[in-house]
Enzyme design. Structure first.
Site, PDB file in Angstrom:
ATOM      1  N   GLY A 122       0.832  -1.209   0.000  1.00  0.00           N
ATOM      2  CA  GLY A 122       0.000   0.000   0.000  1.00  0.00           C
ATOM      3  C   GLY A 122       0.864   1.255   0.000  1.00  0.00           C
ATOM      4  N   GLY A 150      24.518  -7.502  20.068  1.00  0.00           N
ATOM      5  CA  GLY A 150      23.350  -6.897  20.715  1.00  0.00           C
ATOM      6  C   GLY A 150      22.765  -7.791  21.784  1.00  0.00           C
ATOM      7  N   ALA A 151      22.923  -7.371  23.062  1.00  0.00           N
ATOM      8  CA  ALA A 151      22.362  -8.165  24.175  1.00  0.00           C
ATOM      9  C   ALA A 151      21.018  -7.586  24.592  1.00  0.00           C
ATOM     10  N   GLY A 152      20.155  -7.351  23.599  1.00  0.00           N
ATOM     11  CA  GLY A 152      18.793  -6.903  23.899  1.00  0.00           C
ATOM     12  C   GLY A 152      17.873  -8.117  23.989  1.00  0.00           C
ATOM     13  N   VAL A 153      16.596  -7.890  23.702  1.00  0.00           N
ATOM     14  CA  VAL A 153      15.607  -8.956  23.877  1.00  0.00           C
ATOM     15  C   VAL A 153      15.849 -10.131  22.924  1.00  0.00           C
ATOM     16  N   GLU A 213      27.912  -6.721  23.284  1.00  0.00           N
ATOM     17  CA  GLU A 213      26.977  -5.622  23.532  1.00  0.00           C
ATOM     18  C   GLU A 213      27.743  -4.297  23.642  1.00  0.00           C
ATOM     19  N   VAL A 235      20.281  -5.628  16.829  1.00  0.00           N
ATOM     20  CA  VAL A 235      20.630  -4.311  17.385  1.00  0.00           C
ATOM     21  C   VAL A 235      19.464  -3.330  17.258  1.00  0.00           C
ATOM     22  N   ARG A 243      15.290  -2.292  15.850  1.00  0.00           N
ATOM     23  CA  ARG A 243      14.479  -2.356  14.640  1.00  0.00           C
ATOM     24  C   ARG A 243      14.164  -0.948  14.127  1.00  0.00           C
ATOM     25  N   HIS A 260      -3.119 -21.201  47.191  1.00  0.00           N
ATOM     26  CA  HIS A 260      -1.916 -21.829  47.735  1.00  0.00           C
ATOM     27  C   HIS A 260      -1.858 -23.286  47.311  1.00  0.00           C
TER      28      HIS A 260
HETATM   29  P1  FAD Z   1       4.443  -5.833  12.080  1.00  0.00           P
HETATM   30  O1  FAD Z   1       4.154  -7.031  12.870  1.00  0.00           O
HETATM   31  O2  FAD Z   1       5.832  -5.582  11.641  1.00  0.00           O
HETATM   32  O3  FAD Z   1       3.482  -5.920  10.814  1.00  0.00           O
HETATM   33  C1  FAD Z   1       3.524  -5.002   9.782  1.00  0.00           C
HETATM   34  C2  FAD Z   1       3.007  -5.658   8.532  1.00  0.00           C
HETATM   35  O4  FAD Z   1       2.838  -4.654   7.542  1.00  0.00           O
HETATM   36  C3  FAD Z   1       3.953  -6.688   7.938  1.00  0.00           C
HETATM   37  O5  FAD Z   1       3.240  -7.876   7.696  1.00  0.00           O
HETATM   38  C4  FAD Z   1       4.436  -6.064   6.648  1.00  0.00           C
HETATM   39  O6  FAD Z   1       4.629  -7.030   5.630  1.00  0.00           O
HETATM   40  C5  FAD Z   1       3.273  -5.155   6.290  1.00  0.00           C
HETATM   41  N1  FAD Z   1       3.641  -3.986   5.465  1.00  0.00           N
HETATM   42  C6  FAD Z   1       4.677  -3.147   5.646  1.00  0.00           C
HETATM   43  N2  FAD Z   1       4.622  -2.134   4.756  1.00  0.00           N
HETATM   44  C7  FAD Z   1       3.524  -2.369   3.996  1.00  0.00           C
HETATM   45  C8  FAD Z   1       2.916  -1.671   2.934  1.00  0.00           C
HETATM   46  N3  FAD Z   1       3.402  -0.518   2.466  1.00  0.00           N
HETATM   47  N4  FAD Z   1       1.790  -2.200   2.377  1.00  0.00           N
HETATM   48  C9  FAD Z   1       1.259  -3.363   2.853  1.00  0.00           C
HETATM   49  N5  FAD Z   1       1.789  -4.046   3.887  1.00  0.00           N
HETATM   50  C10 FAD Z   1       2.895  -3.550   4.444  1.00  0.00           C
HETATM   51  N6  FAD Z   1       6.562  -8.483  20.833  1.00  0.00           N
HETATM   52  C11 FAD Z   1       5.918  -8.907  21.938  1.00  0.00           C
HETATM   53  O7  FAD Z   1       5.029  -8.205  22.418  1.00  0.00           O
HETATM   54  N7  FAD Z   1       6.207 -10.113  22.526  1.00  0.00           N
HETATM   55  C12 FAD Z   1       7.179 -10.916  22.025  1.00  0.00           C
HETATM   56  O8  FAD Z   1       7.416 -11.999  22.585  1.00  0.00           O
HETATM   57  C13 FAD Z   1       7.891 -10.498  20.886  1.00  0.00           C
HETATM   58  N8  FAD Z   1       8.857 -11.273  20.359  1.00  0.00           N
HETATM   59  C14 FAD Z   1       9.510 -10.858  19.247  1.00  0.00           C
HETATM   60  C15 FAD Z   1      10.524 -11.673  18.726  1.00  0.00           C
HETATM   61  C16 FAD Z   1      11.223 -11.269  17.615  1.00  0.00           C
HETATM   62  C17 FAD Z   1      12.312 -12.165  17.069  1.00  0.00           C
HETATM   63  C18 FAD Z   1      10.891 -10.050  16.970  1.00  0.00           C
HETATM   64  C19 FAD Z   1      11.612  -9.598  15.724  1.00  0.00           C
HETATM   65  C20 FAD Z   1       9.890  -9.229  17.462  1.00  0.00           C
HETATM   66  C21 FAD Z   1       9.199  -9.624  18.608  1.00  0.00           C
HETATM   67  N9  FAD Z   1       8.187  -8.835  19.170  1.00  0.00           N
HETATM   68  C22 FAD Z   1       7.541  -9.246  20.295  1.00  0.00           C
HETATM   69  C23 FAD Z   1       7.805  -7.545  18.578  1.00  0.00           C
HETATM   70  C24 FAD Z   1       6.513  -7.704  17.729  1.00  0.00           C
HETATM   71  O9  FAD Z   1       6.735  -8.662  16.735  1.00  0.00           O
HETATM   72  C25 FAD Z   1       6.148  -6.363  17.104  1.00  0.00           C
HETATM   73  O10 FAD Z   1       6.072  -5.370  18.103  1.00  0.00           O
HETATM   74  C26 FAD Z   1       4.796  -6.453  16.403  1.00  0.00           C
HETATM   75  O11 FAD Z   1       4.826  -7.421  15.389  1.00  0.00           O
HETATM   76  C27 FAD Z   1       4.425  -5.098  15.805  1.00  0.00           C
HETATM   77  O12 FAD Z   1       3.219  -5.193  15.137  1.00  0.00           O
HETATM   78  P2  FAD Z   1       2.872  -4.206  13.916  1.00  0.00           P
HETATM   79  O13 FAD Z   1       1.540  -4.620  13.424  1.00  0.00           O
HETATM   80  O14 FAD Z   1       3.084  -2.810  14.327  1.00  0.00           O
HETATM   81  O15 FAD Z   1       3.985  -4.499  12.821  1.00  0.00           O
HETATM   82  P1  NAI Z   2      16.848  -4.260  21.514  1.00  0.00           P
HETATM   83  O1  NAI Z   2      16.626  -2.824  21.361  1.00  0.00           O
HETATM   84  O2  NAI Z   2      16.082  -5.029  22.517  1.00  0.00           O
HETATM   85  O3  NAI Z   2      18.394  -4.540  21.810  1.00  0.00           O
HETATM   86  C1  NAI Z   2      19.399  -4.124  20.938  1.00  0.00           C
HETATM   87  C2  NAI Z   2      20.715  -4.183  21.684  1.00  0.00           C
HETATM   88  O4  NAI Z   2      21.756  -4.022  20.752  1.00  0.00           O
HETATM   89  C3  NAI Z   2      20.848  -3.072  22.723  1.00  0.00           C
HETATM   90  O5  NAI Z   2      21.259  -3.594  23.939  1.00  0.00           O
HETATM   91  C4  NAI Z   2      21.881  -2.137  22.102  1.00  0.00           C
HETATM   92  O6  NAI Z   2      22.646  -1.446  23.056  1.00  0.00           O
HETATM   93  C5  NAI Z   2      22.715  -3.120  21.301  1.00  0.00           C
HETATM   94  N1  NAI Z   2      23.427  -2.506  20.185  1.00  0.00           N
HETATM   95  C6  NAI Z   2      22.999  -1.560  19.321  1.00  0.00           C
HETATM   96  N2  NAI Z   2      23.962  -1.272  18.420  1.00  0.00           N
HETATM   97  C7  NAI Z   2      25.017  -2.085  18.699  1.00  0.00           C
HETATM   98  C8  NAI Z   2      26.288  -2.266  18.117  1.00  0.00           C
HETATM   99  N3  NAI Z   2      26.683  -1.562  17.057  1.00  0.00           N
HETATM  100  N4  NAI Z   2      27.127  -3.167  18.682  1.00  0.00           N
HETATM  101  C9  NAI Z   2      26.760  -3.904  19.765  1.00  0.00           C
HETATM  102  N5  NAI Z   2      25.551  -3.759  20.356  1.00  0.00           N
HETATM  103  C10 NAI Z   2      24.687  -2.871  19.836  1.00  0.00           C
HETATM  104  O7  NAI Z   2      16.640  -4.859  20.036  1.00  0.00           O
HETATM  105  P2  NAI Z   2      16.462  -6.330  19.507  1.00  0.00           P
HETATM  106  O8  NAI Z   2      16.966  -7.334  20.459  1.00  0.00           O
HETATM  107  O9  NAI Z   2      16.979  -6.303  18.126  1.00  0.00           O
HETATM  108  O10 NAI Z   2      14.894  -6.496  19.463  1.00  0.00           O
HETATM  109  C11 NAI Z   2      14.135  -5.544  18.717  1.00  0.00           C
HETATM  110  C12 NAI Z   2      12.825  -5.290  19.366  1.00  0.00           C
HETATM  111  O11 NAI Z   2      11.943  -6.372  19.116  1.00  0.00           O
HETATM  112  C13 NAI Z   2      12.865  -5.167  20.875  1.00  0.00           C
HETATM  113  O12 NAI Z   2      13.240  -3.889  21.290  1.00  0.00           O
HETATM  114  C14 NAI Z   2      11.455  -5.445  21.232  1.00  0.00           C
HETATM  115  O13 NAI Z   2      10.701  -4.286  21.034  1.00  0.00           O
HETATM  116  C15 NAI Z   2      11.060  -6.486  20.213  1.00  0.00           C
HETATM  117  N6  NAI Z   2      11.179  -7.826  20.809  1.00  0.00           N
HETATM  118  C16 NAI Z   2      10.401  -8.120  21.895  1.00  0.00           C
HETATM  119  C17 NAI Z   2      10.484  -9.342  22.501  1.00  0.00           C
HETATM  120  C18 NAI Z   2       9.659  -9.612  23.699  1.00  0.00           C
HETATM  121  O14 NAI Z   2       8.753  -8.835  23.964  1.00  0.00           O
HETATM  122  N7  NAI Z   2       9.915 -10.684  24.432  1.00  0.00           N
HETATM  123  C19 NAI Z   2      11.375 -10.398  21.996  1.00  0.00           C
HETATM  124  C20 NAI Z   2      12.176  -9.960  20.888  1.00  0.00           C
HETATM  125  C21 NAI Z   2      12.050  -8.728  20.312  1.00  0.00           C
END
Ligand code: FAD
Ligand code: NAI
Length: 474
Positions: A124, A189-192, A212, A279, A281, A453
């Site tokens: 879109g 990247g030692a994030g999530v 990290e 690192v 999104r 409990h």
């Molecule tokens: P998205 O899920 O990114 O969806 C956007 C959609 O829009 C995509 O399908 C894309 O193809 C589509 N799109 C993009 N541009 C266009 C366009 N121009 N036209 C049509 N379609 C388009 N969050 C949690 O809360 N709990 C978790 O445990 C968790 N684990 C995660 C693990 C990983 C490995 C990752 C990467 C993320 C995780 N997240 C988690 C984060 C979560 O996935 C996102 O916050 C969530 O998906 C965001 O939803 P959204 O609808 O904003 O975007």
């Molecule tokens: P993040 O933001 O959680 O962690 C990224 C890490 O990379 C940070 O600690 C940052 O300091 C480090 N970093 C950045 N640049 C770097 C560099 N050049 N060298 C070394 N370290 C560097 O991002 P991540 O893990 O990529 O996840 C993205 C997002 O997806 C999360 O922020 C979260 O919003 C979502 N997510 C949520 C989950 C959940 O809810 N359980 C699980 C996985 C992802």
């Protein structure tokens, strides 16, 4: 002929599909377009976005399998169970994960049918304002809608000079499809994602090093939780290097070599079979034609919105990862429902102060509200109740005694300001804290509620009692 809708949602992730379903429930003629980047054997549009396809759901499936594997190898013995050395069939684990993804993405298609949401297959992008609505190009056709909700989500941030092929050098997409346990796995990247995916492959036998950049570990979490997590993860065998600076990364067919400077300024080299780059999104706003219609973005490329997810354009809203705030699926869904209800003239509501965070490591980490260091910084007077899982009978029975529940309440009003959990079941336990905070609850309210409990929830109860210095079992 142009298709006309009351509402067009761009993007079919948790923000988009939930917005579309709720809008349709409220009587709007609704369509949702999805650009379908995820591999589908039948070439059909896949709904669910990052979350279902390459995020929350597949990562949790792998976390579950790898947890069972580790329990079988190291946890059963203490309970008198002998099973021999467990073996992992990675292909089967990945196939199971993919099956769950297929089931759920297909399920959303079913929900669209049930709620009469039209699914449009295509990317879109805005064309122009049309009367009181908007023209949006979807694939090859132009669609007109009175209101547009942008829910285009986010994609992995990549680092300059480190090309991702999702085979040797992976982002979240490749990290969820690794076909064999790497001997050595490097993660930047030692994030999530780094912690969750690092845990998966460490449990299955990989030697995992996480590099990290920040000197502090898990800076967003409460300091006590971050300290405990660092201690536990290190003991589990995750090699965490903080305060590093990544240098040249050389990738070849069989592996990768990473040059970096460690926290003491010494030059180091790490060789690994695979590298995961996690690192953070970046928002998906390229290709939306935002500039042409004057849709305002902030300096990080996110769509600018107010507290109700209104953009600067009339009738255009934006939700989820593409706007400010935590990139979490449940936050995206909350915003989606709020927007649909506001469009219908209802009192849409999203409380950003009570959005919980969960990290699905073992033990799990979960929190809601303010950390102790934030409250100190703000000069707020507070009191703390902190109870270890070790003091809980159910946790002992389960052999899950690591961690604690820490509740922080306002010193004057007793209102709960934050709850921080590291321990078994934290992802479920945090909901009680969210409910309490949503209703402006005090620690005394939770202290007076009867908790079954023996349950892990009694640790939350005791933490509430401890805020008033009267725990019963610690
Ligand atoms: P998205 O899920 O990114 O969806 C956007 C959609 O829009 C995509 O399908 C894309 O193809 C589509 N799109 C993009 N541009 C266009 C366009 N121009 N036209 C049509 N379609 C388009 N969050 C949690 O809360 N709990 C978790 O445990 C968790 N684990 C995660 C693990 C990983 C490995 C990752 C990467 C993320 C995780 N997240 C988690 C984060 C979560 O996935 C996102 O916050 C969530 O998906 C965001 O939803 P959204 O609808 O904003 O975007
Ligand atoms: P993040 O933001 O959680 O962690 C990224 C890490 O990379 C940070 O600690 C940052 O300091 C480090 N970093 C950045 N640049 C770097 C560099 N050049 N060298 C070394 N370290 C560097 O991002 P991540 O893990 O990529 O996840 C993205 C997002 O997806 C999360 O922020 C979260 O919003 C979502 N997510 C949520 C989950 C959940 O809810 N359980 C699980 C996985 C992802």
């Amino acid at each position: 002929m142009s298709k006309e809708f009351d509402v067009l949602v761009i993007g079919g992730g948790p923000g988009g599909y939930v917005a579309a379903i709720r809008a349709a429930q409220l009587g709007f003629k609704t369509a949702c377009c999805e650009s379908n980047p995820y591999a589908d054997p039948k070439g059909e549009p896949r709904l669910g976005g990052t979350c279902l396809n390459v995020g929350c759901i597949p990562s949790k499936a792998l976390l579950h399998t790898s947890h069972l594997f580790e329990e079988a190898g190291h946890g059963f013995e203490a309970q008198g169970i002998t099973v021999g050395t467990p073996k992992i069939d990675v292909a089967k684990m990945i196939a199971r994960k993919s099956g769950i993804v297929d089931q759920l993405t297909g399920g959303i298609k079913g929900l669209f049918k049930k709620n009469k949401v039209t699914l449009l297959n295509g990317h879109g992008s805005f064309v122009a304002q049309a009367g009181e609505g908007w023209q949006v190009k979807v694939g090859d056709e132009v669609v007109t809608a009175k209101q547009v909700i942008v829910a285009t989500g986010s994609k992995a941030r990549h680092l300059p000079g480190i090309p991702v092929d999702n085979k040797i050098v992976c982002d979240n997409v490749g990290a969820l499809d690794i076909d064999a346990v790497p001997k050595k796995l490097a993660i930047i990247g030692a994030g999530v994602i780094g912690l969750e995916m690092g845990s998966v492959w460490r449990r299955l036998g990989a030697d995992v090093t996480i590099l990290e950049a920040m000197p502090d570990f898990l800076a967003a979490a409460d300091l006590d939780v971050a300290k405990e997590a660092l201690k536990v993860f290190t003991k589990q065998g995750l090699k965490l290097q903080l305060g590093v600076k990544i240098g040249e990364v050389k990738a070849a067919k069989k592996g990768v070599s990473i040059a970096y400077t460690d926290k003491d300024g010494a030059e180091q080299k790490l060789d690994a079979d695979r590298l995961i780059v996690s690192v953070g999104r970046v928002p998906n706003t390229d290709g939306l034609n935002a500039e042409a219609v004057g849709l305002k973005l902030n300096d990080r490329g996110m769509i600018e919105v107010d507290g109700h997810c209104r953009t600067n354009l009339p009738g255009v809203w934006a939700v989820g990862d593409v706007v400010r705030g935590p990139m979490l699926a449940h936050k995206a869904m909350e915003e989606a429902v709020m927007v649909a209800e506001l469009m219908a003239g209802q009192a849409g509501h999203c409380n950003f102060d009570t959005v919980p965070w969960v990290i699905y490591t073992s033990p799990e980490i979960a929190w809601v509200g303010k950390t102790e260091q934030q409250l100190k910084g703000e000069g707020v007077a507070y009191k703390v109740g902190k109870i270890p899982f070790l003091a809980n009978g159910r946790a002992l029975g389960m052999g899950e005694t690591t961690g604690f529940v820490k509740m922080i309440a306002d010193a004057a009003t007793d209102r709960i300001l934050g709850v921080h959990i590291i321990g078994a079941g934290a992802s479920e336990l945090i909901s009680e804290a969210v409910v309490a905070m949503e209703f402006a609850g005090c620690s005394e309210d939770l202290a007076r509620i009867c908790h079954a409990h023996p349950t892990l929830s009694e640790v939350v109860h005791e933490a509430a009692l401890a805020c008033d210095k009267r725990p019963l079992h610690f």
